[in-house]
Scaffold this active site. Sequence first.
Site, short mmCIF file in Angstrom:
data_model
loop_
_atom_site.label_atom_id
_atom_site.label_comp_id
_atom_site.label_asym_id
_atom_site.label_seq_id
_atom_site.Cartn_x
_atom_site.Cartn_y
_atom_site.Cartn_z
N CYS A 135 -6.95 -39.09 12.54
CA CYS A 135 -7.66 -38.52 13.70
C CYS A 135 -8.00 -39.57 14.77
O CYS A 135 -7.83 -39.32 15.96
CB CYS A 135 -8.93 -37.82 13.23
SG CYS A 135 -9.85 -38.73 11.99
N HIS A 248 -14.98 -37.33 17.58
CA HIS A 248 -15.04 -38.79 17.48
C HIS A 248 -15.04 -39.41 18.89
O HIS A 248 -14.33 -38.94 19.78
CB HIS A 248 -13.78 -39.34 16.78
CG HIS A 248 -13.65 -39.00 15.33
ND1 HIS A 248 -14.66 -38.43 14.58
CD2 HIS A 248 -12.60 -39.18 14.48
CE1 HIS A 248 -14.23 -38.28 13.33
NE2 HIS A 248 -13.00 -38.72 13.24
N1 LIG Z 1 -11.79 -33.75 8.80
C1 LIG Z 1 -11.03 -34.42 9.66
O1 LIG Z 1 -11.41 -34.72 10.80
C2 LIG Z 1 -9.66 -34.82 9.28
C3 LIG Z 1 -8.84 -35.33 10.25
C4 LIG Z 1 -7.56 -35.69 9.94
C5 LIG Z 1 -7.12 -35.53 8.65
N2 LIG Z 1 -7.93 -35.03 7.69
C6 LIG Z 1 -7.39 -34.89 6.35
O2 LIG Z 1 -7.31 -33.52 5.99
C7 LIG Z 1 -7.56 -33.36 4.61
C8 LIG Z 1 -8.68 -32.37 4.35
O3 LIG Z 1 -9.84 -32.72 5.04
P1 LIG Z 1 -11.07 -31.72 5.19
O4 LIG Z 1 -12.00 -32.45 6.09
O5 LIG Z 1 -10.64 -30.34 5.57
O6 LIG Z 1 -11.67 -31.69 3.69
P2 LIG Z 1 -12.57 -30.56 2.98
O7 LIG Z 1 -13.42 -29.83 3.94
O8 LIG Z 1 -13.23 -31.29 1.85
O9 LIG Z 1 -11.47 -29.53 2.37
C9 LIG Z 1 -10.58 -29.87 1.35
C10 LIG Z 1 -9.61 -28.72 1.09
O10 LIG Z 1 -8.67 -29.14 0.10
C11 LIG Z 1 -8.68 -28.22 -0.98
N3 LIG Z 1 -8.42 -28.91 -2.25
C12 LIG Z 1 -9.08 -29.95 -2.79
N4 LIG Z 1 -8.54 -30.28 -3.98
C13 LIG Z 1 -7.52 -29.44 -4.20
C14 LIG Z 1 -6.58 -29.27 -5.25
N5 LIG Z 1 -6.58 -30.05 -6.32
N6 LIG Z 1 -5.65 -28.29 -5.13
C15 LIG Z 1 -5.65 -27.48 -4.06
N7 LIG Z 1 -6.51 -27.58 -3.02
C16 LIG Z 1 -7.44 -28.57 -3.09
C17 LIG Z 1 -10.07 -27.65 -0.97
O11 LIG Z 1 -10.08 -26.43 -1.71
P3 LIG Z 1 -11.44 -25.88 -2.41
O12 LIG Z 1 -12.27 -25.29 -1.30
O13 LIG Z 1 -10.91 -24.86 -3.34
O14 LIG Z 1 -12.08 -27.05 -3.07
C18 LIG Z 1 -10.28 -27.47 0.53
O15 LIG Z 1 -9.57 -26.33 0.97
C19 LIG Z 1 -7.80 -34.77 4.09
O16 LIG Z 1 -6.55 -35.30 3.67
C20 LIG Z 1 -8.26 -35.52 5.29
O17 LIG Z 1 -8.04 -36.89 5.19
C21 LIG Z 1 -9.20 -34.66 7.98
#
Ligand SMILES: NC(=O)c1ccc[n+]([C@@H]2O[C@H](COP(=O)([O-])OP(=O)(O)OC[C@H]3O[C@@H](n4cnc5c(N)ncnc54)[C@H](OP(=O)(O)O)[C@@H]3O)[C@@H](O)[C@H]2O)c1
Length: 343
Positions: A135, A248
């Site tokens: 990001c 950010h």
């Molecule tokens: N937030 C940001 O600004 C941002 C920016 C760029 C990239 N990212 C990347 O995007 C990804 C997710 O970020 P987020 O902020 O959305 O995190 P989050 O809110 O914690 O959500 C995580 C998601 O992944 C699922 N998950 C976790 N473990 C799993 C498994 N073993 N099998 C299947 N699904 C699983 C969760 O499902 P459940 O609800 O069932 O647990 C949920 O849908 C990360 O790789 C992060 O680095 C985030």
Amino acid sequence: MILLEKKERYRVAVAGATGAVGREMISILEERNFPVGELIPLASSRSRGKRLMFRGAEVEVRELAEDSFAGVDLALFSAGGSVSRQFAPAAVRSGCIVIDNSSAFRMEKDVPLVVPEVNPGALGERLGIIANPNCSTIQMVVVLKPIHDRYRIRRVVVSTYQAVSGSGQKAVDELVAQSAGLLNGEDAACKVYPHQIAFNCLPHIDEFLDSGYTREEMKMVHETRKILEDDAIQVSPTAVRVPVFNAHSESINVETEKPIGAEEVKRLLAGAPGVEVVDDPAKKEYPLATRAAGKDAVFVGRIRDDISATNAVNFWVVADNLRKGAALNAVQIAELLLARMDR
Ligand SMILES: NC(=O)c1ccc[n+]([C@@H]2O[C@H](COP(=O)([O-])OP(=O)(O)OC[C@H]3O[C@@H](n4cnc5c(N)ncnc54)[C@H](OP(=O)(O)O)[C@@H]3O)[C@@H](O)[C@H]2O)c1
């Protein structure tokens, strides 16, 4: 390696559909009227059977498994690096194109790392996994690209002020709970971050490396070079988590090979794709996280000559990390794939 076949509508899976980024992906697919024939929301077993709204109808969340991708055209992954490493190759073997938000594949030689306004050509012809950059890198390179093309960037010094939504929904909840608790005289419980995030700034995002930089900071170094296709660009980042819910901010200093001036940079950026210049200090107009949240553009302001160096400028860049920093960029990559088929 796969070629996307032209269709009226596509079967689109979102892996991590219940997360902060996944939910944003689903709403952006709807908002931008992406030609989704069927949406397949995937998450962990914890979320099996949950219902999410898409185009006014409830869609049931399924558990992510290796066989989730049969007949799926496109999968947007945002469930973390280990989930991507485990399931993205299986999705590709099923004939699906994967756009991956995690850092798992970004630096692999054959994986395109794409910001559509910056390096659409990197997409290539035959596809498997396409990586969405970090990001903080995305919002920075959208602004650096036109400057690099015109003046050739030698060095970038950047400090980030990163919102808690970048660490997922649990971090947003932690900031709310700590803020309310501390204002009521209670101690701050720290679960997501190693220290109190409410009323504080943490110069620590991701793991520390032997160099003293963090993994998050090194992503900005390596990904910037890959996206701008120039390994000579020097980047020195400091990544800081701040008690902001969403969007950010970045303070950026750029040194260039050719003479550069703030007024010219303002004009250049005013015409740059994906960029919106907000720069009228006399009227107290500059980019703010509170205003960038929920928007698509990368906002830039405080554009000024560096008084300490020649051929150098400073500016302040703000973007919604869940949208341009993640979900929107992923959907724009998918749109780029479709647009290419029409050419
Ligand atoms: N937030 C940001 O600004 C941002 C920016 C760029 C990239 N990212 C990347 O995007 C990804 C997710 O970020 P987020 O902020 O959305 O995190 P989050 O809110 O914690 O959500 C995580 C998601 O992944 C699922 N998950 C976790 N473990 C799993 C498994 N073993 N099998 C299947 N699904 C699983 C969760 O499902 P459940 O609800 O069932 O647990 C949920 O849908 C990360 O790789 C992060 O680095 C985030």
